[in-house]
Structure formats: C-alpha cells, structure tokens
Scaffold this active site. Sequence first.
Site, PDB file in Angstrom:
ATOM      1  N   ARG A  40      -5.611  17.315  -6.279  1.00 55.04           N
ATOM      2  CA  ARG A  40      -5.638  16.296  -7.340  1.00 55.04           C
ATOM      3  C   ARG A  40      -5.790  16.852  -8.756  1.00 55.04           C
ATOM      4  O   ARG A  40      -5.084  16.406  -9.662  1.00 55.04           O
ATOM      5  CB  ARG A  40      -6.707  15.232  -7.059  1.00 55.04           C
ATOM      6  CG  ARG A  40      -6.437  14.444  -5.759  1.00 55.04           C
ATOM      7  CD  ARG A  40      -7.393  13.285  -5.577  1.00 55.04           C
ATOM      8  NE  ARG A  40      -7.095  12.198  -6.483  1.00 55.04           N
ATOM      9  CZ  ARG A  40      -7.759  11.902  -7.579  1.00 55.04           C
ATOM     10  NH1 ARG A  40      -8.830  12.584  -7.912  1.00 55.04           N
ATOM     11  NH2 ARG A  40      -7.383  10.903  -8.341  1.00 55.04           N
ATOM     12  N   TYR A  76      -2.635  15.710 -10.911  1.00 56.16           N
ATOM     13  CA  TYR A  76      -2.834  14.636 -11.899  1.00 56.16           C
ATOM     14  C   TYR A  76      -3.771  15.041 -13.020  1.00 56.16           C
ATOM     15  O   TYR A  76      -4.206  14.180 -13.770  1.00 56.16           O
ATOM     16  CB  TYR A  76      -3.496  13.408 -11.256  1.00 56.16           C
ATOM     17  CG  TYR A  76      -2.965  12.902  -9.957  1.00 56.16           C
ATOM     18  CD1 TYR A  76      -1.675  12.393  -9.843  1.00 56.16           C
ATOM     19  CD2 TYR A  76      -3.797  12.852  -8.836  1.00 56.16           C
ATOM     20  CE1 TYR A  76      -1.231  11.864  -8.639  1.00 56.16           C
ATOM     21  CE2 TYR A  76      -3.353  12.322  -7.630  1.00 56.16           C
ATOM     22  CZ  TYR A  76      -2.067  11.833  -7.539  1.00 56.16           C
ATOM     23  OH  TYR A  76      -1.640  11.301  -6.361  1.00 56.16           O
ATOM     24  N   CYS A  84      -1.855  31.639  -6.246  1.00 58.89           N
ATOM     25  CA  CYS A  84      -1.085  32.226  -7.344  1.00 58.89           C
ATOM     26  C   CYS A  84      -0.350  31.178  -8.163  1.00 58.89           C
ATOM     27  O   CYS A  84       0.882  31.115  -8.144  1.00 58.89           O
ATOM     28  CB  CYS A  84      -0.106  33.239  -6.784  1.00 58.89           C
ATOM     29  SG  CYS A  84      -0.969  34.476  -5.839  1.00 58.89           S
ATOM     30  N   TYR A  95      -7.428  11.348  -0.701  1.00 57.60           N
ATOM     31  CA  TYR A  95      -6.353  12.164  -1.268  1.00 57.60           C
ATOM     32  C   TYR A  95      -6.815  13.612  -1.462  1.00 57.60           C
ATOM     33  O   TYR A  95      -6.471  14.267  -2.435  1.00 57.60           O
ATOM     34  CB  TYR A  95      -5.826  11.534  -2.570  1.00 57.60           C
ATOM     35  CG  TYR A  95      -5.480  10.079  -2.352  1.00 57.60           C
ATOM     36  CD1 TYR A  95      -4.367   9.741  -1.602  1.00 57.60           C
ATOM     37  CD2 TYR A  95      -6.300   9.058  -2.828  1.00 57.60           C
ATOM     38  CE1 TYR A  95      -4.057   8.416  -1.341  1.00 57.60           C
ATOM     39  CE2 TYR A  95      -5.999   7.720  -2.568  1.00 57.60           C
ATOM     40  CZ  TYR A  95      -4.879   7.413  -1.815  1.00 57.60           C
ATOM     41  OH  TYR A  95      -4.589   6.106  -1.543  1.00 57.60           O
TER      42      TYR A  95
HETATM   43  C1  PLP Z   1      -1.619   4.106  -1.665  1.00 57.84           C
HETATM   44  C2  PLP Z   1      -1.555   2.695  -1.247  1.00 57.84           C
HETATM   45  C3  PLP Z   1      -2.726   1.980  -0.974  1.00 57.84           C
HETATM   46  C4  PLP Z   1      -4.102   2.542  -1.167  1.00 57.84           C
HETATM   47  O1  PLP Z   1      -4.370   2.841  -2.493  1.00 57.84           O
HETATM   48  P1  PLP Z   1      -5.860   3.172  -2.969  1.00 57.84           P
HETATM   49  O2  PLP Z   1      -5.746   3.402  -4.408  1.00 57.84           O
HETATM   50  O3  PLP Z   1      -6.292   4.388  -2.238  1.00 57.84           O
HETATM   51  O4  PLP Z   1      -6.707   1.995  -2.630  1.00 57.84           O
HETATM   52  C5  PLP Z   1      -2.597   0.690  -0.511  1.00 57.84           C
HETATM   53  N1  PLP Z   1      -1.387   0.113  -0.346  1.00 57.84           N
HETATM   54  C6  PLP Z   1      -0.234   0.783  -0.599  1.00 57.84           C
HETATM   55  C7  PLP Z   1       1.053   0.104  -0.378  1.00 57.84           C
HETATM   56  C8  PLP Z   1      -0.290   2.083  -1.065  1.00 57.84           C
HETATM   57  O5  PLP Z   1       0.859   2.713  -1.356  1.00 57.84           O
END
Ligand code: PLP
Length: 402
Positions: free
Chosen positions: A298, A302, A328, A357
């Site tokens: 992450r 991001y 690397c 994540y």
């Molecule tokens: C990624 C995703 C979620 C979960 O998102 P969070 O931010 O972890 O709560 C739920 N629904 C869909 C369709 C997603 O793509």
Amino acid sequence: MIDFRSLTDEFKTPLYIYDLDYMTEQYNKLKEAFKGRKSIVAYAVKANSNLSVVQHFAKLGSGADCVSIGEVRRALKAGVPAYKIIFSGVGKSDDEIREAIEKDILYINVESEAELGRVEMIAKELGRVSRISIRVNPNIDPKTHPYISTGLHDNKFGVDLNSAKRMYIMANNSAHLDPVGIHFHIGSQLTELTPIRESAEIVADLVRSLATIKIDLKFFDIGGGLGIRYDDETLIEPYDYAQAILGCLTALDLTILCEPGRFLTANAGYFVSKVLYEKQNGEKKFVVVDGAMNDLLRPALYKAYHKIEAITESQGEKRAVDIVGPVCESGDFFAKDYPLPALNHNDLIVVHSAGAYGFGMGSNYNTRGRSAEVALQGGTAKLIRRRENFEDLIALEEAYLD
Ligand SMILES: *Cc1c(COP(=O)(O)O)cnc(C)c1O
C-alpha cells in the site's frame, strides 16, 4: 496489548498478525447499526482472504462479496453458505460465470450490458435461471483517493442509470435472468456521509421507478468502502451510515446488503518486521527492515500512510527516517520521514492497520517468500498460513527444467 516480541520469537519475521476479536467487534457494530431491518453483511473477501479470516466471519453469520471465482471458492470452503455469496467485478470470464450459476450463489453483480448478455447466454446453456443485480454508477465523487474511487463515470465500474434501467427491463423479460438486486459502491476509505447519501438516493429512486413497471427488487446493496482510522481521520459512525441509507428507503421493503472489507479487518492487523540495519546517505537516514513492498504494497502503490511503532530498548531522541525494505525498487518503503528513535539490529517495526489489502496484495517479487500469518483469539495465537519457502516459490517451474 499484543506481545509482538514473543510472537515474532515464535513465528519469525516478517509476520502478519490479526486480532480476530477486533474483527468480531467491528462486525457486530455494523450488524447492530442495521438492526430492525433485514440485512446481510457480506464481507469483501479481497480485503483479507485468508481462509481462517473468512471462516471467522462465516461463523459470525457473514456473507461474502467476491470478485473472482477463486474468492467464491474460498468463501464456500470457509463455510459461507452459497445463498449469502455475491460475485462482483468488471470482467468475469465465461467459466467464472458458469461456475457461479452452478454454485447457485445469491446473485451475480453485473457491471455492463455485454456482461448481462453473457450471463443470460450461459444460464440458458445450463438450463438455469441466474439471479442478478446491476452495479449502478451514480456518478458521485466519493472524495477519496483517486485510485480507490469507483463511483464516477470516468471509472471503469458499473453502468449509468439509463443503461441500468434498460438492463433491468431486458433481464426481467428473460426466462434465464432474475433481477433481484441493485448495487453501488462508490469507493473505498469513505469518510464523508454526503456522497453515500446522495448515491443511495439516486439508486433508491431507480428502485422506485422500476417498481412502477413491476420490477420488484429484493436487495439494496450499498457496497463497502466505510473508512477507518489510519492516522487521525474523522470517521463515519456505523449508526449514522445506516441511518443515512435507511433514510432513503422509506416505503421500500428491501434487504440491505453491505460489503465492508477494510472496516472489518484493517485495524485488526499488524505487519511486523525486524530491523536489519540503519544507514545514512548524506543527510538522509534509513532504517532497513526485513519486510518489504512484496509483503505490504500500500505505501508503494498509493503512498498510503500507516502508523508505525518501534519495539526497542532504545531511549534515543526521535529523528526522521525512511523505513525501507530489501526489494530493488525505490518505491520499497513503509514510511518516509517518520519519527523514530535510533534502532538496533533485531528491534521490531510494527506497521499498523495492515489487516486489509496487506497480505493479499503481496507477491513473490525478488523471489521472496510471503510472510506467515497468525491469528489471535481469546489470548491464543494460531498460525493460519505458514511462511513460504524456496521450494514453494519454484514448485510450478521446476517440472519444466530441461
Ligand atoms: C473493494 C470492494 C469492497 C470493499 O471495499 P472496502 O473499502 O474494503 O470496504 C466492496 N465492494 C466492492 C464491489 C468492492 O470492489
């Protein structure tokens, strides 16, 4: 208090640690918020797809929101009943659609007209009726990071309102499709209620308009995205979240489906690395640790902020350091200019909010085995995925050597 030192003595580093009791609390908060309405919490498996984690939610009564057939299989394996599993995602292959229909999951969340056509065709071949929902893109700015924003027309997700209506009519006229739900998910790490309420209103209006032409939906799927505290964010309270949604549904008899991922698992998780060395390049100080971007992507992906805690005997003054891994790539860092005291070999660095994540976005880049994962429950620690070794990494290539 989690005893990171004794856990890493036992399970080594780098290590993911998940507090299942915290996950339970989060699940209960959300379930409680929707009390008085029929609701299903469908855990977004992609946030943390370890089988033991999914099983933990299954035992609490959770459903599963899946974005590949692999995740659907995980959910079933972990004990989530098929009737609480939904399958979303912009690109589903024919094989995935076929298997989802055969497994008789709650519904397939359709994200385009072309996909609706494929689902119908495959259901027909199988002689089945496929339950579907349609992912509506309400064109609302969720005010989150652009990479995790999904509810604007320039994102690839969902369909606009007019297309959605056309698709519901088409589905309703098909002998092989049963439109049962409507879905929206405008982004992740949402910390403002207004875009959620606006989206819910738009989508609820579509539900009403469909009802006037005798298309009665059963599930109002509000997606996931509820934000969590990485730093000092002001958060949406589950109760206010629920009220905002329910306020849009007056006179509609719908089961609420929500798909939290991060909210349930992020702050239950810790990623722990050992300090290898400190080094200095000119004015810049680095702490080099044994975990890396292949374990927790992450920050690299991001520029995400994670709170970091050092477990050390060091009493020194804090200095600004970059915490980096051995991979690397210049993007291989957990934090930049982060205040930490002077650290010694074998001190520990704990990255917080790593339960969502984290492991799942990991890779074997640089031929690094993925970390072990440990779950804590009621004071006991259990290994829920062993550390990958070299043999694991080459297993699928070895057979092809000349
Ligand atoms: C990624 C995703 C979620 C979960 O998102 P969070 O931010 O972890 O709560 C739920 N629904 C869909 C369709 C997603 O793509």
